[in-house]
Scaffold this motif. Sequence first.
Motif, PDB file in Angstrom:
ATOM      1  N   ALA A 150       0.863  -1.188   0.000  1.00  0.00           N
ATOM      2  CA  ALA A 150       0.000   0.000   0.000  1.00  0.00           C
ATOM      3  C   ALA A 150       0.896   1.233   0.000  1.00  0.00           C
ATOM      4  CB  ALA A 150      -0.923  -0.010   1.224  1.00  0.00           C
ATOM      5  N   GLY A 151       0.280   2.376   0.098  1.00  0.00           N
ATOM      6  CA  GLY A 151       1.040   3.625   0.149  1.00  0.00           C
ATOM      7  C   GLY A 151       0.833   4.453  -1.100  1.00  0.00           C
ATOM      8  N   PRO A 152       1.597   5.538  -1.241  1.00  0.00           N
ATOM      9  CA  PRO A 152       1.507   6.377  -2.435  1.00  0.00           C
ATOM     10  C   PRO A 152       1.877   5.565  -3.671  1.00  0.00           C
ATOM     11  CG  PRO A 152       3.437   6.941  -1.121  1.00  0.00           C
ATOM     12  CD  PRO A 152       2.638   6.000  -0.298  1.00  0.00           C
ATOM     13  N   HIS A 153       1.335   5.943  -4.815  1.00  0.00           N
ATOM     14  CA  HIS A 153       1.543   5.152  -6.029  1.00  0.00           C
ATOM     15  C   HIS A 153       1.334   6.019  -7.266  1.00  0.00           C
ATOM     16  CE1 HIS A 153      -2.620   4.642  -4.539  1.00  0.00           C
ATOM     17  NE2 HIS A 153      -2.940   4.915  -5.805  1.00  0.00           N
ATOM     18  N   ASN A 154       1.702   5.475  -8.395  1.00  0.00           N
ATOM     19  CA  ASN A 154       1.558   6.176  -9.663  1.00  0.00           C
ATOM     20  C   ASN A 154       0.083   6.283 -10.042  1.00  0.00           C
ATOM     21  OD1 ASN A 154       1.612   6.288 -12.866  1.00  0.00           O
ATOM     22  ND2 ASN A 154       3.629   6.946 -12.139  1.00  0.00           N
ATOM     23  N   GLY A 155      -0.227   7.283 -10.808  1.00  0.00           N
ATOM     24  CA  GLY A 155      -1.613   7.474 -11.237  1.00  0.00           C
ATOM     25  C   GLY A 155      -2.116   6.403 -12.186  1.00  0.00           C
ATOM     26  N   SER A 156      -1.220   5.608 -12.779  1.00  0.00           N
ATOM     27  CA  SER A 156      -1.618   4.528 -13.704  1.00  0.00           C
ATOM     28  C   SER A 156      -1.410   3.176 -13.014  1.00  0.00           C
ATOM     29  CB  SER A 156      -0.784   4.594 -14.989  1.00  0.00           C
ATOM     30  OG  SER A 156      -0.977   5.832 -15.654  1.00  0.00           O
ATOM     31  N   TRP A 157      -2.363   2.304 -13.148  1.00  0.00           N
ATOM     32  CA  TRP A 157      -2.237   0.960 -12.547  1.00  0.00           C
ATOM     33  C   TRP A 157      -1.658  -0.028 -13.544  1.00  0.00           C
ATOM     34  CZ3 TRP A 157      -6.933   3.387 -13.537  1.00  0.00           C
ATOM     35  CH2 TRP A 157      -7.699   2.829 -14.568  1.00  0.00           C
ATOM     36  N   GLN A 158      -1.155  -1.120 -13.035  1.00  0.00           N
ATOM     37  CA  GLN A 158      -0.681  -2.218 -13.878  1.00  0.00           C
ATOM     38  C   GLN A 158      -1.877  -3.073 -14.265  1.00  0.00           C
ATOM     39  OE1 GLN A 158       2.718  -2.320 -14.402  1.00  0.00           O
ATOM     40  NE2 GLN A 158       2.648  -4.026 -15.845  1.00  0.00           N
ATOM     41  N   ASN A 159      -1.908  -3.493 -15.510  1.00  0.00           N
ATOM     42  CA  ASN A 159      -3.022  -4.345 -15.948  1.00  0.00           C
ATOM     43  C   ASN A 159      -3.068  -5.611 -15.094  1.00  0.00           C
ATOM     44  OD1 ASN A 159      -4.844  -3.769 -18.323  1.00  0.00           O
ATOM     45  ND2 ASN A 159      -4.571  -5.982 -18.585  1.00  0.00           N
ATOM     46  N   CYS A 160      -4.245  -5.911 -14.552  1.00  0.00           N
ATOM     47  CA  CYS A 160      -4.361  -7.027 -13.590  1.00  0.00           C
ATOM     48  C   CYS A 160      -5.569  -7.912 -13.906  1.00  0.00           C
ATOM     49  CB  CYS A 160      -4.433  -6.498 -12.163  1.00  0.00           C
ATOM     50  SG  CYS A 160      -5.539  -5.078 -11.896  1.00  0.00           S
ATOM     51  N   MET A 161      -5.673  -8.287 -15.147  1.00  0.00           N
ATOM     52  CA  MET A 161      -6.768  -9.151 -15.604  1.00  0.00           C
ATOM     53  C   MET A 161      -6.282 -10.599 -15.753  1.00  0.00           C
ATOM     54  SD  MET A 161      -9.431  -7.222 -15.844  1.00  0.00           S
ATOM     55  CE  MET A 161     -10.543  -8.143 -16.910  1.00  0.00           C
ATOM     56  N   GLU A 205       5.261   1.141  -8.383  1.00  0.00           N
ATOM     57  CA  GLU A 205       4.318   2.260  -8.363  1.00  0.00           C
ATOM     58  C   GLU A 205       3.016   1.949  -9.100  1.00  0.00           C
ATOM     59  OE1 GLU A 205       8.485   3.663  -7.815  1.00  0.00           O
ATOM     60  OE2 GLU A 205       7.485   2.316  -9.229  1.00  0.00           O
ATOM     61  N   HIS A 206       3.121   1.173 -10.174  1.00  0.00           N
ATOM     62  CA  HIS A 206       1.909   0.766 -10.906  1.00  0.00           C
ATOM     63  C   HIS A 206       1.220  -0.418 -10.201  1.00  0.00           C
ATOM     64  CE1 HIS A 206       3.025   3.505 -14.025  1.00  0.00           C
ATOM     65  NE2 HIS A 206       4.066   2.787 -14.455  1.00  0.00           N
ATOM     66  N   ALA A 207       2.012  -1.336  -9.664  1.00  0.00           N
ATOM     67  CA  ALA A 207       1.450  -2.518  -9.005  1.00  0.00           C
ATOM     68  C   ALA A 207       0.644  -2.142  -7.762  1.00  0.00           C
ATOM     69  CB  ALA A 207       2.567  -3.485  -8.636  1.00  0.00           C
ATOM     70  N   VAL A 208       1.149  -1.185  -6.996  1.00  0.00           N
ATOM     71  CA  VAL A 208       0.430  -0.760  -5.782  1.00  0.00           C
ATOM     72  C   VAL A 208      -0.917  -0.149  -6.138  1.00  0.00           C
ATOM     73  CG1 VAL A 208       0.484   0.837  -3.824  1.00  0.00           C
ATOM     74  CG2 VAL A 208       2.515  -0.498  -4.407  1.00  0.00           C
ATOM     75  N   HIS A 209      -0.973   0.587  -7.255  1.00  0.00           N
ATOM     76  CA  HIS A 209      -2.257   1.141  -7.691  1.00  0.00           C
ATOM     77  C   HIS A 209      -3.246   0.013  -8.020  1.00  0.00           C
ATOM     78  CE1 HIS A 209      -4.298   4.671 -10.033  1.00  0.00           C
ATOM     79  NE2 HIS A 209      -5.196   3.907  -9.413  1.00  0.00           N
ATOM     80  N   SER A 210      -2.742  -1.073  -8.577  1.00  0.00           N
ATOM     81  CA  SER A 210      -3.606  -2.227  -8.871  1.00  0.00           C
ATOM     82  C   SER A 210      -4.144  -2.841  -7.577  1.00  0.00           C
ATOM     83  CB  SER A 210      -2.823  -3.283  -9.658  1.00  0.00           C
ATOM     84  OG  SER A 210      -2.359  -2.773 -10.887  1.00  0.00           O
ATOM     85  N   LEU A 211      -3.310  -2.874  -6.540  1.00  0.00           N
ATOM     86  CA  LEU A 211      -3.770  -3.399  -5.243  1.00  0.00           C
ATOM     87  C   LEU A 211      -4.911  -2.541  -4.700  1.00  0.00           C
ATOM     88  CD1 LEU A 211      -0.388  -4.213  -3.434  1.00  0.00           C
ATOM     89  CD2 LEU A 211      -1.773  -5.701  -4.891  1.00  0.00           C
ATOM     90  N   GLU A 212      -4.806  -1.237  -4.866  1.00  0.00           N
ATOM     91  CA  GLU A 212      -5.864  -0.333  -4.415  1.00  0.00           C
ATOM     92  C   GLU A 212      -7.193  -0.653  -5.105  1.00  0.00           C
ATOM     93  OE1 GLU A 212      -5.868   4.416  -3.635  1.00  0.00           O
ATOM     94  OE2 GLU A 212      -5.782   3.784  -5.737  1.00  0.00           O
ATOM     95  N   HIS A 213      -7.115  -1.175  -6.328  1.00  0.00           N
ATOM     96  CA  HIS A 213      -8.321  -1.531  -7.089  1.00  0.00           C
ATOM     97  C   HIS A 213      -8.857  -2.928  -6.746  1.00  0.00           C
ATOM     98  CE1 HIS A 213      -8.018   1.571 -10.619  1.00  0.00           C
ATOM     99  NE2 HIS A 213      -7.779   2.121  -9.434  1.00  0.00           N
ATOM    100  N   GLY A 214      -8.179  -3.625  -5.833  1.00  0.00           N
ATOM    101  CA  GLY A 214      -8.675  -4.941  -5.403  1.00  0.00           C
ATOM    102  C   GLY A 214      -7.935  -6.118  -5.982  1.00  0.00           C
TER     103      GLY A 214
END
Length: 269
Positions: free
Chosen positions: A140-151, A162-171
């Motif tokens: 968790a924590g601060p992250h990039n505005g773009s997430w890593q594709n996680c399909m 930075e992209h992976a953490v944003h994906s975690l925020e999305h579930g």
Amino acid sequence: MSISTPGGPERRPTVVSTGKKPAAGRPAATGKPAGAKAGAGKATGPRPGAGGKGRKPVTPVKVNQSRPWGPIALFVAVGLLAVSIVGYGAWATFKGSQPWEERAADIDGVVNYRELDSELVKGANHQAGPIKYEIQPPVAGPHNGSWQNCMGDVYDAPIANEHAVHSLEHGAVWITYRPDLPADQVGKLRERVQGVEKTMLSPYEGQDKPISLQAWGYQLKVDNADDDRIDEFIKTLRINASIEGPTALCNQGITATGTTPRDGAGMQG
């Protein structure tokens, strides 16, 4: 026949016993009915304890029959199996009815950073450029505005934190492994991820355990891909751990590998 004497009373003749038995067919003058015998009406068998030669009681013969252990063992085994199935069904129903947070807490070895650092898991903290993370891999924590594709994406090279953490925020659940993990172990991890929305897999340099699993605010580290806790972690925390709700996107994200974040690339959210 009577004999009369002159001038005296009439006298009966004296009967003299000859000692002979009465003629056959004629009852003896005993005053008893014909055919009656001494002791008539009493039991004629030998009396108990009289030393007679009566028939001895027959002692029952005991038949030694062995128990049918085969059917008994089968019956017991079937009974135990039925009890186990019912018990497991009740346990599974109970587990399924628990809040996901309680089920996550029951996973042996899981670390809940939501309880350890409430500031870390606030979310919606977008930053450009490289970000230093104290927890490796980050959860968790601060992250990039773009997430890593996680399909259900499987990445054969490291990706940017930075992209992976944003994906975690999305579930998403992000599974990482050391690059020296045997190929068959990596293959088992691939099977868990490929085609499963809100999951992704990538190698990770420098992690202290062979395999690590991340969800927003949660982490579990294991030694091999056969560990059942991997499945429990994915089942419990995928989607549920999102702080943006189940509709947060996992597609339209960064698909490139590399540890340098790509500012402004992909969707923002």
